[in-house]
Scaffold this motif. Structure first.
Motif, PDB file in Angstrom:
ATOM      1  N   LYS A 194       7.331  10.564  -6.420  1.00  0.00           N
ATOM      2  CA  LYS A 194       7.925  10.015  -7.641  1.00  0.00           C
ATOM      3  C   LYS A 194       9.000   8.978  -7.362  1.00  0.00           C
ATOM      4  CE  LYS A 194       6.889  13.957 -10.569  1.00  0.00           C
ATOM      5  NZ  LYS A 194       7.414  14.960 -11.503  1.00  0.00           N
ATOM      6  N   THR A 195       9.406   8.841  -6.105  1.00  0.00           N
ATOM      7  CA  THR A 195      10.399   7.833  -5.733  1.00  0.00           C
ATOM      8  C   THR A 195       9.904   7.075  -4.504  1.00  0.00           C
ATOM      9  OG1 THR A 195      11.601   9.367  -4.295  1.00  0.00           O
ATOM     10  CG2 THR A 195      12.330   9.223  -6.595  1.00  0.00           C
ATOM     11  N   GLY A 196      10.503   5.912  -4.256  1.00  0.00           N
ATOM     12  CA  GLY A 196      10.190   5.141  -3.060  1.00  0.00           C
ATOM     13  C   GLY A 196       9.049   4.153  -3.220  1.00  0.00           C
ATOM     14  N   TRP A 197       8.434   4.122  -4.378  1.00  0.00           N
ATOM     15  CA  TRP A 197       7.337   3.196  -4.655  1.00  0.00           C
ATOM     16  C   TRP A 197       7.774   2.186  -5.708  1.00  0.00           C
ATOM     17  CZ3 TRP A 197       2.239   3.392  -2.767  1.00  0.00           C
ATOM     18  CH2 TRP A 197       1.894   4.528  -2.029  1.00  0.00           C
ATOM     19  N   GLN A 198       7.226   0.967  -5.636  1.00  0.00           N
ATOM     20  CA  GLN A 198       7.304   0.078  -6.788  1.00  0.00           C
ATOM     21  C   GLN A 198       6.491   0.744  -7.884  1.00  0.00           C
ATOM     22  OE1 GLN A 198       6.208  -4.021  -6.167  1.00  0.00           O
ATOM     23  NE2 GLN A 198       7.362  -4.138  -4.254  1.00  0.00           N
ATOM     24  N   LEU A 199       6.907   0.619  -9.109  1.00  0.00           N
ATOM     25  CA  LEU A 199       6.236   1.240 -10.264  1.00  0.00           C
ATOM     26  C   LEU A 199       6.161   2.765 -10.120  1.00  0.00           C
ATOM     27  CD1 LEU A 199       3.266  -1.283 -10.779  1.00  0.00           C
ATOM     28  CD2 LEU A 199       5.534  -1.328 -11.824  1.00  0.00           C
ATOM     29  N   ALA A 200       7.166   3.375  -9.523  1.00  0.00           N
ATOM     30  CA  ALA A 200       7.162   4.815  -9.279  1.00  0.00           C
ATOM     31  C   ALA A 200       7.126   5.629 -10.573  1.00  0.00           C
ATOM     32  CB  ALA A 200       8.380   5.217  -8.448  1.00  0.00           C
ATOM     33  N   GLU A 201       7.522   5.017 -11.674  1.00  0.00           N
ATOM     34  CA  GLU A 201       7.513   5.760 -12.946  1.00  0.00           C
ATOM     35  C   GLU A 201       6.107   6.194 -13.349  1.00  0.00           C
ATOM     36  OE1 GLU A 201       7.351   1.346 -13.846  1.00  0.00           O
ATOM     37  OE2 GLU A 201       8.576   2.608 -12.573  1.00  0.00           O
ATOM     38  N   ALA A 209      -8.565   5.009   7.739  1.00  0.00           N
ATOM     39  CA  ALA A 209      -7.261   5.404   7.217  1.00  0.00           C
ATOM     40  C   ALA A 209      -7.363   5.615   5.708  1.00  0.00           C
ATOM     41  CB  ALA A 209      -6.210   4.352   7.530  1.00  0.00           C
ATOM     42  N   PHE A 210      -6.633   6.608   5.224  1.00  0.00           N
ATOM     43  CA  PHE A 210      -6.542   6.923   3.798  1.00  0.00           C
ATOM     44  C   PHE A 210      -5.387   6.115   3.221  1.00  0.00           C
ATOM     45  CE2 PHE A 210      -4.858   9.476   0.288  1.00  0.00           C
ATOM     46  CZ  PHE A 210      -6.008   9.704  -0.452  1.00  0.00           C
ATOM     47  N   GLN A 211      -5.636   5.424   2.085  1.00  0.00           N
ATOM     48  CA  GLN A 211      -4.647   4.483   1.564  1.00  0.00           C
ATOM     49  C   GLN A 211      -4.348   4.702   0.091  1.00  0.00           C
ATOM     50  OE1 GLN A 211      -5.817   0.779   4.411  1.00  0.00           O
ATOM     51  NE2 GLN A 211      -6.688   0.741   2.413  1.00  0.00           N
ATOM     52  N   LEU A 212      -3.063   4.607  -0.241  1.00  0.00           N
ATOM     53  CA  LEU A 212      -2.610   4.592  -1.621  1.00  0.00           C
ATOM     54  C   LEU A 212      -1.821   3.304  -1.825  1.00  0.00           C
ATOM     55  CD1 LEU A 212      -1.277   8.267  -1.997  1.00  0.00           C
ATOM     56  CD2 LEU A 212      -3.542   7.378  -2.616  1.00  0.00           C
ATOM     57  N   TYR A 213      -1.960   2.705  -3.011  1.00  0.00           N
ATOM     58  CA  TYR A 213      -1.278   1.458  -3.339  1.00  0.00           C
ATOM     59  C   TYR A 213      -0.434   1.651  -4.590  1.00  0.00           C
ATOM     60  CZ  TYR A 213      -4.754  -0.466  -0.185  1.00  0.00           C
ATOM     61  OH  TYR A 213      -5.531  -0.718   0.914  1.00  0.00           O
ATOM     62  N   TYR A 214       0.660   0.937  -4.665  1.00  0.00           N
ATOM     63  CA  TYR A 214       1.599   1.107  -5.773  1.00  0.00           C
ATOM     64  C   TYR A 214       0.975   0.776  -7.123  1.00  0.00           C
ATOM     65  CZ  TYR A 214       2.437  -3.898  -6.505  1.00  0.00           C
ATOM     66  OH  TYR A 214       2.291  -5.221  -6.805  1.00  0.00           O
ATOM     67  N   ASN A 215       0.058  -0.189  -7.167  1.00  0.00           N
ATOM     68  CA  ASN A 215      -0.492  -0.657  -8.441  1.00  0.00           C
ATOM     69  C   ASN A 215      -1.952  -0.245  -8.643  1.00  0.00           C
ATOM     70  OD1 ASN A 215      -1.591  -2.278  -6.484  1.00  0.00           O
ATOM     71  ND2 ASN A 215      -1.225  -4.204  -7.568  1.00  0.00           N
ATOM     72  N   PRO A 273      -0.727  -5.111  13.408  1.00  0.00           N
ATOM     73  CA  PRO A 273      -1.154  -5.101  14.806  1.00  0.00           C
ATOM     74  C   PRO A 273      -1.190  -6.482  15.455  1.00  0.00           C
ATOM     75  CG  PRO A 273      -3.048  -4.877  13.374  1.00  0.00           C
ATOM     76  CD  PRO A 273      -1.836  -4.831  12.491  1.00  0.00           C
ATOM     77  N   THR A 274      -1.324  -7.532  14.666  1.00  0.00           N
ATOM     78  CA  THR A 274      -1.433  -8.881  15.207  1.00  0.00           C
ATOM     79  C   THR A 274      -0.071  -9.534  15.429  1.00  0.00           C
ATOM     80  OG1 THR A 274      -3.546  -9.137  14.072  1.00  0.00           O
ATOM     81  CG2 THR A 274      -2.473 -11.151  14.843  1.00  0.00           C
ATOM     82  N   TYR A 275       0.837  -9.353  14.481  1.00  0.00           N
ATOM     83  CA  TYR A 275       2.128 -10.042  14.531  1.00  0.00           C
ATOM     84  C   TYR A 275       3.301  -9.113  14.839  1.00  0.00           C
ATOM     85  CZ  TYR A 275      -0.821 -13.493  12.354  1.00  0.00           C
ATOM     86  OH  TYR A 275      -1.852 -14.345  12.082  1.00  0.00           O
ATOM     87  N   GLY A 276       3.101  -7.805  14.720  1.00  0.00           N
ATOM     88  CA  GLY A 276       4.160  -6.854  15.031  1.00  0.00           C
ATOM     89  C   GLY A 276       5.210  -6.688  13.957  1.00  0.00           C
ATOM     90  N   ASN A 277       5.040  -7.355  12.820  1.00  0.00           N
ATOM     91  CA  ASN A 277       6.024  -7.254  11.748  1.00  0.00           C
ATOM     92  C   ASN A 277       5.764  -6.029  10.871  1.00  0.00           C
ATOM     93  OD1 ASN A 277       3.629  -8.811  10.910  1.00  0.00           O
ATOM     94  ND2 ASN A 277       4.657  -8.848   8.924  1.00  0.00           N
ATOM     95  N   PHE A 278       6.806  -5.579  10.181  1.00  0.00           N
ATOM     96  CA  PHE A 278       6.694  -4.509   9.192  1.00  0.00           C
ATOM     97  C   PHE A 278       6.376  -5.126   7.846  1.00  0.00           C
ATOM     98  CE2 PHE A 278       9.710  -2.842  12.329  1.00  0.00           C
ATOM     99  CZ  PHE A 278       9.163  -1.601  12.597  1.00  0.00           C
ATOM    100  N   SER A 279       5.597  -4.404   7.045  1.00  0.00           N
ATOM    101  CA  SER A 279       5.338  -4.888   5.690  1.00  0.00           C
ATOM    102  C   SER A 279       4.928  -3.735   4.789  1.00  0.00           C
ATOM    103  CB  SER A 279       4.242  -5.967   5.686  1.00  0.00           C
ATOM    104  OG  SER A 279       3.006  -5.422   6.093  1.00  0.00           O
ATOM    105  N   ASP A 280       4.971  -3.996   3.521  1.00  0.00           N
ATOM    106  CA  ASP A 280       4.425  -3.136   2.478  1.00  0.00           C
ATOM    107  C   ASP A 280       5.153  -1.815   2.267  1.00  0.00           C
ATOM    108  OD1 ASP A 280       2.447  -5.069   1.945  1.00  0.00           O
ATOM    109  OD2 ASP A 280       1.224  -4.295   3.573  1.00  0.00           O
ATOM    110  N   SER A 281       6.404  -1.711   2.750  1.00  0.00           N
ATOM    111  CA  SER A 281       7.197  -0.532   2.411  1.00  0.00           C
ATOM    112  C   SER A 281       7.470  -0.597   0.915  1.00  0.00           C
ATOM    113  CB  SER A 281       8.508  -0.536   3.187  1.00  0.00           C
ATOM    114  OG  SER A 281       9.292   0.572   2.813  1.00  0.00           O
ATOM    115  N   SER A 282       7.235   0.455   0.237  1.00  0.00           N
ATOM    116  CA  SER A 282       7.355   0.650  -1.216  1.00  0.00           C
ATOM    117  C   SER A 282       6.091   0.242  -1.973  1.00  0.00           C
ATOM    118  CB  SER A 282       8.578  -0.047  -1.821  1.00  0.00           C
ATOM    119  OG  SER A 282       8.340  -1.405  -2.067  1.00  0.00           O
ATOM    120  N   THR A 283       5.088  -0.313  -1.271  1.00  0.00           N
ATOM    121  CA  THR A 283       3.841  -0.673  -1.963  1.00  0.00           C
ATOM    122  C   THR A 283       2.593  -0.006  -1.378  1.00  0.00           C
ATOM    123  OG1 THR A 283       3.466  -2.656  -0.623  1.00  0.00           O
ATOM    124  CG2 THR A 283       4.748  -2.923  -2.661  1.00  0.00           C
ATOM    125  N   HIS A 284       2.649   0.454  -0.119  1.00  0.00           N
ATOM    126  CA  HIS A 284       1.473   1.042   0.527  1.00  0.00           C
ATOM    127  C   HIS A 284       1.836   2.327   1.263  1.00  0.00           C
ATOM    128  CE1 HIS A 284       0.177  -3.105   0.008  1.00  0.00           C
ATOM    129  NE2 HIS A 284      -1.053  -2.751   0.283  1.00  0.00           N
TER     130      HIS A 284
END
Length: 195
Positions: free
Chosen positions: A114-121, A167-173, A139-150
């Protein structure tokens, strides 16, 4: 937490040691992560390079999740004794249970925290799964991304010919879920299931 006949951990794994007590190497540098070959074993990172793992997002390569044994099905994974890294079949059974409970097409909504996601409501977390949006390490660039969306979790299901794992995936939208292939040197979350 019990969902159907399965007992799942109620949060993502955040360990930095293997079952034998040896430390898992941590790679903080973006360029060093990008150079990890898909066959590399036992690597983890903290999002965003935070040395404390108590409440931090911890991501693992496939080799890290499988204790560096991605090509040996007889070796224990990174989960504590009595627990296993979830398989594609485990995720499938979970989804079937949610659908049988009337949540067809809303599997993600009822699993997301219920928290930590965009559109968590919009998240319901009905079962206490607490699906967290820990994002990925590319894996290609080594950067972090998609915290709060994936929220993306490794499974044991390996595609050796492609150098990927399911991999099992959930998306914010997106109210449902997906199962997709990810390169083995991706940094993804781990969720354990009781033996």
């Amino acid at each position: 937490m019990l969902i159907g006949h399965q007992i799942w951990m109620a949060e993502n794994l955040r360990t930095t040691v293997l079952a034998d007590g040896s430390k898992i190497p941590m790679i903080q540098d973006q360029n060093a992560w990008a150079k990890i070959p898909d066959q590399q074993d036992k690597i983890f990172c903290c999002y965003v390079n935070n040395d404390s793992v108590s409440k931090t997002k911890v991501l693992y390569t496939y080799g890290g999740a499988m204790q560096g044994s991605q090509f040996d099905n007889n070796v224990h994974d990174i989960c504590p004794d009595g627990w296993n890294l979830s398989s594609q079949e485990d995720w499938g059974e979970l989804i079937e249970k949610l659908r049988s409970d009337g949540f067809n097409g809303k599997e993600g909504t009822v699993l997301k925290a219920k928290t930590g996601w965009q559109l968590a409501e919009n998240n319901e977390d009905i079962y206490g799964f607490n699906g967290e949006a820990d994002g990925i390490r590319n894996p290609t660039y080594g950067n972090f991304s998609d915290s709060s969306t994936h929220g993306i979790w490794w499974s044991t299901s390996l595609n050796i010919g492609k150098g990927t794992s399911t991999a099992f995936q959930l998306y914010y939208n997106y109210p449902s879920h997906t199962l997709d292939q990810w390169p083995l040197s991706s940094g993804l979350s781990v969720r354990c299931i009781k033996n």
